[in-house]
Design a protein around this motif. Structure first.
Motif, PDB file in Angstrom:
ATOM      1  N   ALA A  62     -70.732 -19.977  34.721  1.00 18.91           N
ATOM      2  CA  ALA A  62     -70.689 -18.579  35.283  1.00 18.91           C
ATOM      3  C   ALA A  62     -69.165 -18.411  36.407  1.00 18.91           C
ATOM      4  O   ALA A  62     -68.836 -17.629  36.302  1.00 18.91           O
ATOM      5  N   MET A  63     -69.067 -19.439  37.092  1.00 16.03           N
ATOM      6  CA  MET A  63     -68.103 -19.563  38.056  1.00 16.03           C
ATOM      7  C   MET A  63     -66.794 -19.554  37.195  1.00 16.03           C
ATOM      8  O   MET A  63     -65.717 -18.559  37.901  1.00 16.03           O
ATOM      9  N   SER A  64     -66.604 -20.236  36.106  1.00 14.85           N
ATOM     10  CA  SER A  64     -65.447 -20.183  35.266  1.00 14.85           C
ATOM     11  C   SER A  64     -65.225 -18.880  34.807  1.00 14.85           C
ATOM     12  O   SER A  64     -63.990 -18.465  34.965  1.00 14.85           O
ATOM     13  N   ARG A  65     -66.070 -18.084  34.412  1.00 21.39           N
ATOM     14  CA  ARG A  65     -65.907 -16.485  33.954  1.00 21.39           C
ATOM     15  C   ARG A  65     -65.485 -15.901  34.845  1.00 21.39           C
ATOM     16  O   ARG A  65     -64.585 -15.043  34.661  1.00 21.39           O
ATOM     17  N   HIS A  66     -66.102 -15.935  36.250  1.00 26.65           N
ATOM     18  CA  HIS A  66     -65.458 -15.066  37.263  1.00 26.65           C
ATOM     19  C   HIS A  66     -64.165 -15.494  37.658  1.00 26.65           C
ATOM     20  O   HIS A  66     -63.141 -14.452  37.851  1.00 26.65           O
ATOM     21  N   LEU A  67     -63.829 -17.022  37.762  1.00 29.09           N
ATOM     22  CA  LEU A  67     -62.355 -17.035  37.919  1.00 29.09           C
ATOM     23  C   LEU A  67     -61.398 -16.630  36.963  1.00 29.09           C
ATOM     24  O   LEU A  67     -60.258 -16.293  37.269  1.00 29.09           O
ATOM     25  N   ARG A  68     -61.870 -16.677  35.704  1.00 27.23           N
ATOM     26  CA  ARG A  68     -60.988 -16.271  34.632  1.00 27.23           C
ATOM     27  C   ARG A  68     -60.705 -14.707  34.761  1.00 27.23           C
ATOM     28  O   ARG A  68     -59.419 -14.256  34.529  1.00 27.23           O
ATOM     29  N   ALA A  69     -61.615 -13.946  35.238  1.00 21.32           N
ATOM     30  CA  ALA A  69     -61.452 -12.647  35.403  1.00 21.32           C
ATOM     31  C   ALA A  69     -60.407 -12.501  36.625  1.00 21.32           C
ATOM     32  O   ALA A  69     -59.608 -11.468  36.765  1.00 21.32           O
TER      33      ALA A  69
END
Length: 106
Positions: free
Chosen positions: A42-49
């Protein structure tokens, strides 16, 4: 428009909180996930955004390429601040004009 990308990225509360945490300095992805109570994916998805909106940049310490460290990029936030200041000035001028009009009518 980059402000649209910035606002879209900041629409999520986890991403806003991530930006707030990074305002204090660079942090590891795992540290951000732990602080926010998010799973690593989930953190990875937010950081990608946030990376796609060009709000953050990623680096790797020389001793371990698996560790990702994130830091804020100043450009998009400066643009957002300038836009907000211009919008505030516009509304302030409009409200002062309305006040003056109402006072002359009363």
């Amino acid at each position: 428009m980059s402000i649209d990308r910035t606002l879209a990225a900041l629409a999520d509360p986890h991403r806003r909180r991530t930006v707030e945490l990074l305002a204090d300095g660079p942090r590891r992805a795992g540290e951000l996930a732990e602080t926010l109570g998010l799973t690593p994916p989930a953190m990875s998805r937010h950081l990608r955004a946030l990376r796609q909106a060009e709000l953050v940049e990623e680096s790797h310490p020389p001793f371990d390429a698996r560790v990702r460290v994130y830091a804020l990029k100043p450009g998009p936030m400066a643009e957002l601040k300038a836009w907000a200041a211009a919008a505030e000035a516009l509304w302030s001028d409009q409200l002062l004009a309305l006040k003056a009009h109402l006072e002359t009518e009363g």
